[in-house]
Structure formats: C-alpha cells, structure tokens
Design a protein around this motif. Structure first.
Motif, mmCIF file in Angstrom:
data_model
loop_
_atom_site.group_PDB
_atom_site.id
_atom_site.type_symbol
_atom_site.label_atom_id
_atom_site.label_comp_id
_atom_site.label_asym_id
_atom_site.label_seq_id
_atom_site.Cartn_x
_atom_site.Cartn_y
_atom_site.Cartn_z
ATOM 1 N N ALA A 193 1.531 3.628 9.842
ATOM 2 C CA ALA A 193 2.242 2.548 9.094
ATOM 3 C C ALA A 193 4.168 2.966 9.112
ATOM 4 C CB ALA A 193 2.561 2.131 7.734
ATOM 5 N N ALA A 197 4.838 3.645 14.765
ATOM 6 C CA ALA A 197 3.622 3.696 14.233
ATOM 7 C C ALA A 197 2.900 2.809 15.726
ATOM 8 C CB ALA A 197 3.448 2.795 13.019
ATOM 9 N N VAL A 216 -0.190 -0.975 10.270
ATOM 10 C CA VAL A 216 0.507 -1.385 8.763
ATOM 11 C C VAL A 216 1.251 -1.445 9.042
ATOM 12 C CG1 VAL A 216 0.750 -0.810 6.488
ATOM 13 C CG2 VAL A 216 -1.865 -0.125 7.743
ATOM 14 N N GLU A 217 1.790 -2.801 9.278
ATOM 15 C CA GLU A 217 3.609 -2.950 9.581
ATOM 16 C C GLU A 217 3.902 -4.815 8.103
ATOM 17 O OE1 GLU A 217 6.128 -1.672 9.790
ATOM 18 O OE2 GLU A 217 5.236 -0.076 12.195
ATOM 19 N N ARG A 218 5.521 -4.698 8.595
ATOM 20 C CA ARG A 218 5.774 -5.760 7.688
ATOM 21 C C ARG A 218 5.581 -6.683 8.803
ATOM 22 N NH1 ARG A 218 10.433 -2.509 8.521
ATOM 23 N NH2 ARG A 218 11.127 -3.568 10.137
ATOM 24 N N ALA A 222 4.453 -6.619 12.405
ATOM 25 C CA ALA A 222 2.985 -6.620 13.200
ATOM 26 C C ALA A 222 2.791 -8.180 14.326
ATOM 27 C CB ALA A 222 2.109 -7.466 11.704
ATOM 28 N N MET A 245 3.538 -1.824 1.596
ATOM 29 C CA MET A 245 3.289 -1.176 1.125
ATOM 30 C C MET A 245 3.645 -0.415 -0.297
ATOM 31 S SD MET A 245 1.781 1.764 4.244
ATOM 32 C CE MET A 245 0.839 2.739 3.363
ATOM 33 N N CYS A 250 -2.706 -0.453 0.832
ATOM 34 C CA CYS A 250 -3.083 0.437 1.807
ATOM 35 C C CYS A 250 -4.539 0.337 2.475
ATOM 36 C CB CYS A 250 -2.321 1.784 1.460
ATOM 37 S SG CYS A 250 -2.601 2.483 3.475
ATOM 38 N N LEU A 258 1.790 8.760 8.589
ATOM 39 C CA LEU A 258 2.709 7.956 7.791
ATOM 40 C C LEU A 258 4.182 8.958 8.650
ATOM 41 C CD1 LEU A 258 2.739 7.703 4.439
ATOM 42 C CD2 LEU A 258 2.053 5.828 5.472
#
Length: 358
Positions: A193, A197, A216-218, A222, A245, A250, A258
């Motif tokens: 994330a 990433a 894991v993204e906005r 994403a 997050m 998560c 991270l």
C-alpha cells in the motif's frame, strides 16, 4: 568516471547542508544559498534541453550538443564544463562529453529521476518552498489553503499529476529491486500500500511468481492499477483492494509492505493505520510481518538527506513529517506492534520489520 546511481540524490542536497569542512561560517552559508538552488536549476536545464537523450548513444563534442539544442556554443561549453564537475557527464581525451551512470539516471523511462526534477521545479513545489516562513508561522503549509494534502491540488494539473505519479514510481525503483532480492520462500500472500506500491508489487511478483499480490490503494489509483496489472508478466492476477486504510480494514497477508506511507501522516493517523495493519497480520498468522519503509531522521546535529526531506514535507503536507527510529518504535508500540529488525535500503531509506506484540 564511475558514479553511483544514488549520488544524484546527494547532488540535489549538495549545497543544502554544511557537512563539509569550511574555512568560515560565510563559506558554509554560501554553499547553502548558492549551491543547492543552482544545482537544482542546472539539473532542470540538463533535462529540459534534452542533453541526456543527445548523449545517450555516445560521447559528443560540446558544439555538436549546442547545435542539436539550438543553443549558444559558448554557453553550452560552460554548461557542460559544470555538468562534468557535477558528475553528470565525463570527458574523453578528445574533449567529447558522455553520460556517466548518474547522468543516465536522468534518461526518461523506468527508474529515471527526470520526473523528480520536473516535479521539484513545478510552480506548486517552488511556491511551497518560497512560502516556508509563512508555513512556520501559521503551523500548516501555506500553499495548501483549504486542502489537507497536495494531492488535491495535483488534480487541477493533469500534466503535473502524471509527472508526480512517475516520480513516485521512479523513486521506488531501487527499493523495489532490493526488496525483490529477499527470500520469499515462506511467503504466499503479499500486500503493498502507499507510495510507489504498484512498482514495488510488480517488481517483487516478477521475481517471485508464486506470490499472490494484493495492491491496497485509493479508488482512483486502484482503477489505474487494474489496467496496469493486466499488462504485467505475472503468473497470478493481482487482487486490487479499494481501501482507505484509516477507515477500512487492511486485507490479511503474510507480508504487508508500507513504502513511504507513515511520513505523510501525523502520529494519530499513523497509529490508526498501524493498528489496522496489526489486525490484518494477526488474521494472517503468527509468522506474518509488516515491512515499513521510511527515511529516518539522524541524531541531532547530523545532516543527511532526511533533513532536507523533512523540510520539504513541512512545506507540502499538513501532517507529514520524517521521524527517528525511536519515534517509529514508539508509534509501533502504541499500535500493538514491535520492530524486530531494521535494514538499510537504497536511496537513504530503511526497512523496519515489525510483528504484532506478544
């Protein structure tokens, strides 16, 4: 002439820290006021004139470079003389200039730093620095006005937003390569994330195709990532998790990475994010680990690139800050995590490996 890839980062800050013996305080201050600003603008000219591309295929005479750039020959001779001193080019016996390893890092493409030069010279970044006195007085970045982070301002300038994304991906390249060299034989699921990433995940998955990757993204990032990963040479499709997050859980994974995330946030938000990561690690199993990558502040009175980065963060991020290792240890402790190991990474970054506290 041999130049390390990461010396270019040092060149940005070469005039910003009084870290070399000097004859007088005046000389030290002159190095800070003249060196840093001039070298940044020289990098900007080097890139804007397209000199890395002109020299890409081999050494050329200064007058040849001037002709291609449609530049004044005398000024180009002086400029390339300076670039030689900066380590961006070398000079052969015939007086021709060619790219050094450091100069090659400014060629457009994957892992290039040319985007960082462009972002740093953008009016938004320049104004942010110029308004640092106001920022210090009012307690938040003067450039942001009603925004909490520069990302909102980036949406107004599509070209700058694209350049910023390229900058973040380029910044993560060396770190991604270092992470890909690690042993993943006991890892099955990997979640990444934050900053760069996509680049980090792609690099690791190409080297270790047995891994299941989770990005894991906005939502905006994403959506772009879904299209990007469809084109990557990985054995298993990447799961793209749309998540904030700070409010969403998560996804569990054997390793959660991270990269340059916590330095964008204050202690309260960082603890909240780390608490969510801790929950995910516990669900994944007793061997699950957090790999947190940040630039660590040195002890008081020591000047490193982290000092310059912290000042830049002050101008652009309301809550962003660099921290010492001890401060990260305390953040982790309050979130129920323990740092069990640290390792140096390229570009003055540090890998902190953490696990849920017993």
């Amino acid at each position: 002439m041999t130049t390390d890839h990461h010396d270019l980062t040092k060149l940005f800050a070469a005039g910003s820290c009084a870290d070399r013996p000097v004859a007088s305080p005046y000389q030290a201050l002159r190095a800070m006021t003249v060196g840093g600003d001039v070298r940044l603008k020289a990098l900007w000219a080097f890139v804007t004139l397209g000199i890395p591309l002109i020299l890409k295929d081999g050494p050329r005479a200064s007058d040849d470079v001037a002709a291609v750039c449609e530049a004044d020959r005398s000024k180009m001779r002086r400029f390339l003389y300076a670039m030689h001193a900066y380590g961006l080019v070398d000079r052969d016996a015939a007086g021709r200039y060619g790219l050094t390893a450091m100069g090659q890092v400014l060629l457009p493409g994957e892992g290039s730093m040319w985007a960082e030069v462009g972002v740093t010279m953008a009016p938004l970044w320049q104004e942010a620095g110029e308004r640092l006195p106001e920022t210090i007085c009012i307690g938040h970045p003067a450039i942001l006005r009603d925004h909490v982070a520069p990302h909102a301002l980036l949406t107004r300038d599509r070209q700058l937003a694209t350049l910023f994304d390229m900058f973040m991906n380029g910044q993560s390249r060396a770190v991604a390569d270092a992470l890909a060299d690690r042993d993943y034989s006991s890892v099955r699921t990997l979640a990444v994330a934050g900053g760069g990433a996509r680049n980090v995940l792609d690099t690791i998955l190409r080297a270790h195709p047995h891994l299941k990757g989770i990005l894991v993204e906005r939502s905006r990032v994403a959506e772009q990532a879904e299209h990007h990963h469809a084109e990557q040479e990985v054995a298993d499709p990447v799961q793209v998790a749309y998540a904030d997050m700070f409010s969403d859980l998560c996804p569990p994974a054997d390793v959660i990475i991270l990269p340059l995330v916590l330095h964008n946030h204050d202690d309260t938000d960082s603890r909240l994010l780390l608490a969510h990561v801790g929950d995910a690690l516990r669900k994944a199993g007793p061997l699950a680990r957090l790999w947190c990558i940040e630039t660590l502040l040195p002890k008081p009175g020591v000047c490193t690139s982290a000092i310059d980065l912290d000042v830049r963060m002050m101008t652009l991020f309301a809550d962003g800050q660099e921290r010492t290792l001890e401060q990260y240890q305390e953040l982790m402790r309050l979130a129920g995590l323990d740092i069990i190991a640290t390792e140096a990474l390229p570009a003055d970054q540090t890998l902190m490996i953490a696990q849920p506290a017993a």
